[in-house]
Write a protein that holds these residues in place. Structure first.
Motif, PDB file in Angstrom:
ATOM      1  N   ASP A 100     -17.714  -5.410   2.024  1.00  0.00           N
ATOM      2  CA  ASP A 100     -16.450  -4.849   2.495  1.00  0.00           C
ATOM      3  C   ASP A 100     -16.100  -5.338   3.893  1.00  0.00           C
ATOM      4  OD1 ASP A 100     -16.173  -3.515   0.129  1.00  0.00           O
ATOM      5  OD2 ASP A 100     -16.871  -1.588   0.909  1.00  0.00           O
ATOM      6  N   TYR A 105      -8.682  -5.810   4.879  1.00  0.00           N
ATOM      7  CA  TYR A 105      -8.014  -4.653   4.272  1.00  0.00           C
ATOM      8  C   TYR A 105      -6.735  -4.256   4.990  1.00  0.00           C
ATOM      9  CZ  TYR A 105     -12.331  -3.995   1.669  1.00  0.00           C
ATOM     10  OH  TYR A 105     -13.401  -4.163   0.847  1.00  0.00           O
ATOM     11  N   LEU A 114     -12.711   1.501  -2.810  1.00  0.00           N
ATOM     12  CA  LEU A 114     -13.249   0.152  -2.745  1.00  0.00           C
ATOM     13  C   LEU A 114     -14.379  -0.076  -3.734  1.00  0.00           C
ATOM     14  CD1 LEU A 114     -13.371  -0.124   1.150  1.00  0.00           C
ATOM     15  CD2 LEU A 114     -11.562  -0.925  -0.389  1.00  0.00           C
ATOM     16  N   ASP A 138     -14.880   1.894   6.074  1.00  0.00           N
ATOM     17  CA  ASP A 138     -15.455   2.268   4.782  1.00  0.00           C
ATOM     18  C   ASP A 138     -16.110   3.641   4.913  1.00  0.00           C
ATOM     19  OD1 ASP A 138     -14.792  -0.279   4.185  1.00  0.00           O
ATOM     20  OD2 ASP A 138     -16.815  -1.011   3.871  1.00  0.00           O
TER      21      ASP A 138
END
Length: 145
Positions: A100, A105, A114, A138
């Motif tokens: 990630d 993003y 995600l 995240d």
């Protein structure tokens, strides 16, 4: 000694409907382990819906090393035996977070899912765990019944 690759901040929010281990309630705490590291939250007295609101930080030295999470009930009356009751456990990889980090993003809306981790015999999750995009970060949530 292995090279430090980075730090992982874990925010421990709360537990929901934890197991009762002392007549009507429990005194829960969580231990996070990764390799030879071990971090412990505060013990919350007499609460099966504890709120920790604590931040813990693990040093990442091996991307393949999973993180173990174990919830215990502090058993004050048998402390001479050091036998706290295990209430549950889970294990998760940090590879999802590393992947990630490499993603951009900026065009994703807040709240985007995600990744999902489904319950299995290996992780002992009660429900699916999700990795969600929150304010550009995240966030992985775990549910426990």
């Amino acid at each position: 000694m292995e090279e430090l690759l980075g730090l992982l901040r874990i925010h421990v929010n709360r537990g929901v409907n934890l197991a009762v281990r002392n007549v009507r309630t429990s005194d829960p705490y969580i231990i996070f382990g990764m390799g030879n590291q071990s971090l412990k939250t505060e013990v919350i007295d007499r609460d099966v819906n504890p709120v920790w609101d604590e931040d813990l930080t693990l040093s990442i030295r091996d991307l393949e090393m999973p993180i173990q999470l174990t919830v215990y009930d502090c058993d004050r009356f048998s402390s001479r035996f050091n036998m706290d009751d295990e209430m549950g456990d889970a294990e998760f990889d940090i590879n999802t977070f590393i992947e990630d980090l490499r993603m951009d993003y900026t065009d994703f809306p807040d709240g985007t899912i995600l990744a999902k981790q489904q319950p299995s015999r290996q992780n002992c999750l009660a429900e699916a765990s999700t990795v969600i995009l929150r304010e550009g970060k995240d966030l992985q949530t775990f549910a426990s019944d």
